[in-house]
Structures are given as structure tokens and as C-alpha cells.
Enzyme design. Structure first.
Site, PDB file in Angstrom:
ATOM      1  N   GLN A  16       0.402  -1.275   0.588  1.00 22.68           N
ATOM      2  CA  GLN A  16      -0.207  -0.157   0.130  1.00 22.68           C
ATOM      3  C   GLN A  16       1.061   1.385   0.498  1.00 22.68           C
ATOM      4  O   GLN A  16       0.174   2.305  -1.040  1.00 22.68           O
ATOM      5  CB  GLN A  16      -0.599  -0.009   0.716  1.00 22.68           C
ATOM      6  CG  GLN A  16      -1.664   1.458   0.957  1.00 22.68           C
ATOM      7  CD  GLN A  16      -3.174   1.063   2.457  1.00 22.68           C
ATOM      8  OE1 GLN A  16      -3.610   2.453   2.465  1.00 22.68           O
ATOM      9  NE2 GLN A  16      -3.063   0.635   3.001  1.00 22.68           N
ATOM     10  N   GLU A 138       1.015  -1.776   7.797  1.00 21.59           N
ATOM     11  CA  GLU A 138       0.132  -0.191   9.206  1.00 21.59           C
ATOM     12  C   GLU A 138       0.040  -0.200  10.499  1.00 21.59           C
ATOM     13  O   GLU A 138       0.497   1.096  10.876  1.00 21.59           O
ATOM     14  CB  GLU A 138      -1.308  -0.360   7.926  1.00 21.59           C
ATOM     15  CG  GLU A 138      -2.283   0.977   8.622  1.00 21.59           C
ATOM     16  CD  GLU A 138      -1.956   2.083   8.080  1.00 21.59           C
ATOM     17  OE1 GLU A 138      -1.983   2.765   6.969  1.00 21.59           O
ATOM     18  OE2 GLU A 138      -2.629   2.801   8.934  1.00 21.59           O
ATOM     19  N   ASP A 167       0.546   3.657   5.734  1.00 19.95           N
ATOM     20  CA  ASP A 167       0.567   3.570   4.614  1.00 19.95           C
ATOM     21  C   ASP A 167       0.340   4.668   3.859  1.00 19.95           C
ATOM     22  O   ASP A 167       1.554   4.676   2.913  1.00 19.95           O
ATOM     23  CB  ASP A 167      -0.287   2.299   4.483  1.00 19.95           C
ATOM     24  CG  ASP A 167       0.705   1.299   4.634  1.00 19.95           C
ATOM     25  OD1 ASP A 167       1.556   0.938   4.874  1.00 19.95           O
ATOM     26  OD2 ASP A 167      -0.308  -0.114   4.866  1.00 19.95           O
ATOM     27  N   GLY A 246      -7.932  20.360  19.306  1.00 17.11           N
ATOM     28  CA  GLY A 246      -7.493  22.225  19.669  1.00 17.11           C
ATOM     29  C   GLY A 246      -7.991  23.118  20.528  1.00 17.11           C
ATOM     30  O   GLY A 246      -8.918  21.652  21.346  1.00 17.11           O
ATOM     31  N   GLY A 247      -8.108  23.939  21.129  1.00 15.19           N
ATOM     32  CA  GLY A 247      -8.891  24.560  22.293  1.00 15.19           C
ATOM     33  C   GLY A 247     -10.373  24.458  22.393  1.00 15.19           C
ATOM     34  O   GLY A 247     -10.574  24.692  23.374  1.00 15.19           O
TER      35      GLY A 247
END
Ligand code: COA
Length: 415
Positions: A16, A138, A167, A246-247
Site C-alpha cells: 500500500q 500499517e 501507509d 484544538g482549544g
């Protein structure tokens, strides 16, 4: 015209990671010649077979727009053909186990002797270090690159993700390196080695988790749910469930139908800038000004209560109704879409991101087209080649072998 017209890739990739890289380069216009072992080919051709006798979806969905040349690299004449290909092509891409290309006789030094303009691009599991010699797939890369330790819920085991970041993610990194090396060659006149270890690629994609590792030195990670739950932090970035990276706190919440539909859920972000709109939508207008809810820091210890209230509203709506109501108010939400829904999504068909391809052995099948859209380099997705479909064509057209030469090579078992 395509972006990579006139670039010829000697594609020695399999499984892959490498094939996703060369498929992208083919979509960008490169002539990709995939070299496969006679009689067998890329192992994925016959893995996860759904139609007996036909190449698998595993193979066909990773090898569009390529030509297939069968060649025994351990046969003397096969090696000679390879040498001629190295002299002719611009890039050799490979993701064999460490040392396999050297054992075939194609060390970097030998490749440079044959063609100083050649770019040699490789994927391996690990870079130099204790694991450099390991074979890697993977999920090993996801685990070794920091993804698994930071995915899942705090009270559960590490989890791998369905996105093939080890991959396909590394294939993307490699493709960028190759294009940059082609660009640099314009001025330097020289090729170079491009190396993308899977562990490094995954770690790059987990960059924000290394950010959090260092933030731990300054105290608990207040945007993680575990902060509000009063659970102590350890010395490593913890698993954060469905918390947003995130925040701005976010969660996956139930929608109408969740009892029977495993994908009746929405992602919901309590974006600070639209807090008042959220309060109105969920029927909690009193939270707009209440000191315990009005500011992001005040809300952090109460996220469970807040998301419970939001879910009491989302569960009365379908995931698409949530989207329709919240989007005009700039409340960031996203439906959890199943593969079935994505496969049937008309807008993805229109943009060529989901494409139906015809195949002589399989008949029509769906694939993911090129996710990069370029205004001056259009992509037409062509089916993956059958094993050795272009052997004779490549020998004649690319290497100028005569018909007699080709017949002799077939007879010898070299191709
Ligand atoms: N003619 C003759 N021999 C060929 C050949 C050809 N056309 N194509 C491959 N081979 C040989 C190789 O030379 C090698 O022989 P050797 O071990 O005697 O030197 C052999 O086939 C097998 O190659 P290998 O890469 O070891 O295959 P594998 O199936 O044992 O391992 C991986 C598969 C993916 C684990 C391994 O290739 C790997 O770790 N690759 C790097 C990391 C990677 O890309 N992983 C993700 C894959 S999705």
C-alpha cells in the site's frame, strides 16, 4: 498537458504505502511503469479477493493509471532490463524490506553510476536506529509513530485508526519529496535520495500530540475531558476520546436514530465565538450570561454537563438536521458519514473524488479518485493494469527492444 508530463517512474512498489505514492504521481501525469514478479505480481492482487479469478479491490484501488511490466529482477536478463530502465527513467520508487534493493544489485552508488539524474525514493518502516531492519505494516507504524497511544478512550486500550496514516500517509509524504527532488534537479542537474520512514510520517501527523506532551510540563491539559472529570494526568499525552484536538471543546453526540443506526451521530464543537447561538439552539438561554457557563474557562470543568445538554437537543434531530440548523449560525458540526453514504454522495461523484471504473475481470467498481484538484492538470482515473499487461509495450516503446528480442526475453523467463 498534465503537471508531471514527461516524468517516467520506475515503480518497484508493492502493498500500500509505495503504490499510493506512485498512483498519485500517475494521476499528476507521470508515466508509471510498475515492475512485478512474473506469474505472481504485487501480493495484493490476490489478497482479500471478492471475485474469484479477478484482481482484488485492494490492488485495483491502489494502482490506477499505471502500466504493468513483469520482470524477474534475479534473472541476468531481467537485471539488464532493469539497468536500462534505471538509465531511462527519472525516478525509482520502492518500498521493499530494508536491503532488498541492494541485494538485487541496485545500491544507491550503482544507481548513480547508471544515471546521475535518477531520484531514488524509498519507504521503510523506520529510519536509522534500533529498528531500521524491521519489516513494517500499517498498524505497526500507527503504534510506533504515536497515533495508537493517543487514540481511544482514557479507560480503554490504545486504538488504531481506520485512516491509513502509516501507509497512505507515508505515500503522500514520499510523493511530495519526489516532486521537490524533481524541482531541485532542474537547477542542480542531479538526482538524490528521498526517504520517508513510516514512523516519522505518522509522528508528523501526530504533531499536536507532541505539542500536548510538552504542555503537560506546565500543568493539566484543561481542554481534555479528563480535566473536567477530575482524573489526574500522567507523564505522557493521554488518549482523548473524541475531544477535539484544538482549544475549542468538541464531542461526538447522538442524533435521532442512534439506537439502530451506528452512524447516527454528529461532531459538535462549542466554538467560543458562537456560544450564545449554541445556548439559544439547545434551549439554554440562561447559560449565555451565567458566570459558570459564559466564558470558556468557566465551562471547562463542566464539559460533561454541557455536552449532555447539547446531546439532549441533537438526539431529537437527524445528523443532517443538526448540520442544517447549526451551519447558518457558524456552529461547527459534522455528521458522522458512513462509507455507504460517502459512496452514494452525488457531490463527490461530480468532483471525481468517488469514481466508477470499469475493469475487464471485475466489471465496474468504485474507487477514490485524486483528492488533489488542479485547474491546469486534470485527472482521468483509468483502471489498474492486469499483471504484465504492458510488458511487451514497455520493452518495445521505452527500451526499443525489437520483436525478436522481446520474444527471446519471454522465452528465457526474464519477463
Ligand atoms: N523479481 C525478483 N525478485 C523480486 C521482485 C521481482 N520483480 N520483486 C520483489 N522481489 C523480491 C525481493 O528482491 C525480495 O527478495 P530478497 O528478500 O531475497 O532480497 C523479496 O521479493 C521480498 O521482498 P520484501 O519487501 O521483503 O517482501 P515481504 O512480503 O517479505 O515484506 C513488507 C513486505 C511490506 C513488510 C516489506 O516490503 C517492508 O517492510 N517494506 C517497507 C515498509 C513498507 O512499505 N511497509 C508497508 C507496506 S504497505
Amino acid at each position: 498537458m498534465k503537471a508531471l508530463d514527461d516524468v517516467t517512474i520506475l515503480d518497484f512498489t508493492h502493498v500500500q504505502s509505495g503504490p499510493t505514492c506512485t498512483q498519485l504521481l500517475a494521476w499528476l501525469g507521470a508515466d508509471v511503469i510498475k515492475v512485478e514478479r512474473p506469474g505472481a505480481g504485487d501480493a495484493t492482487r490476490k489478497q482479500l479477493v471478492d471475485k474469484p479469478g479477478a484482481d482484488s479491490l485492494y490492488f485495483t484501488m491502489l494502482n490506477h493509471n499505471k502500466r504493468s511490466l513483469t520482470l524477474n529482477a534475479k534473472h541476468a536478463s531481467g537485471r539488464q532490463i532493469l539497468e536500462r530502465l534505471v538509465k531511462t527513467c527519472d525516478v525509482l520508487v520502492e518500498n521493499f524490506a530494508p536491503g532488498a534493493l541492494d541485494r538485487m544489485g541496485f545500491t544507491w552508488e550503482r544507481i548513480q553510476e547508471l544515471n546521475p539524474r535518477m531520484i531514488l525514493a524509498s519507504v521503510k518502516g523506520f529510519g536509522p536506529g534500533p529498528y531500521a531492519e524491521c519489516k513494517v505494516y500499517e498498524n505497526v507504524a500507527q503504534c510506533a509513530g504515536g497515533a495508537a497511544s493517543t487514540t481511544g478512550f482514557r479507560d480503554g486500550p490504545p486504538l488504531v485508526t481506520g485512516a491509513q496514516i502509516g501507509d497512505s500517509g507515508t505515500g503522500l509524504h514520499l510523493a511530495l519529496g519526489i516532486v521537490a527532488a524533481l524541482f531541485q534537479r532542474e537547477s542542480s542537474g542531479r538526482g538524490q535520495r528521498v526517504f520517508a520512514p513510516m514512523q516519522d510520517g505518522v509522528l508528523n501527523l501526530c504533531r499536536v500530540k507532541l505539542r500536548d506532551q510538552q504542555r503537560l510540563d506546565a500543568g493539566p491539559l484543561t481542554e481534555y475531558s479528563q480535566y473536567g472529570e477530575g482524573a489526574p494526568f500522567g507523564d505522557a499525552t493521554p488518549r482523548a476520546g473524541n475531544d477535539s484536538g484544538g482549544g475549542q471543546p468538541g464531542r461526538i453526540l447522538k442524533c435521532k436514530g442512534w439506537e439502530t443506526d451506528p452512524n447516527a451521530y454528529t461532531y459538535f464543537i462549542t466554538q467560543a465565538a458562537v456560544w450564545e447561538a449554541i445556548c439559544e439552539v439547545i434551549g439554554k438561554p440562561e447559560w449565555k450570561d451565567a458566570p459558570d457557563y459564559a466564558t470558556p474557562p468557566a465551562r471547562l470543568p463542566r464539559l460533561n454537563e454541557i455536552f449532555d445538554a447539547i446531546e439532549a437537543w441533537t438526539v431529537t434531530k437527524t445528523k443532517f438536521e443538526v448540520m442544517d440548523i447549526c451551519n447558518p449560525l457558524n456552529i461547527p458540526v459534522g455528521p458522522i458519514l458512513s462509507m455507504k453514504e460517502l459512496a452514494e454522495e452525488p457531490s463527490l461523484r461530480e468532483t471525481g473524488t468517488i469514481v466508477e471504473v470499469d475493469h475487464p475481470e471485475r466489471g465496474p467498481y468504485l474507487t477514490v479518485g485524486c483528492p488533489i484538484k488542479m485547474s491546469d492538470s486534470e485527472v482521468e482515473v483509468a483502471r489498474a493494469p492486469l499483471l504484465g499487461e504492458h510488458t511487451q509495450e514497455v520493452l518495445r516503446e521505452v527500451l526499443n527492444y525489437s520483436d525478436d528480442d522481446v520474444a527471446a526475453l519471454i522465452e528465457s523467463g526474464a519477463v
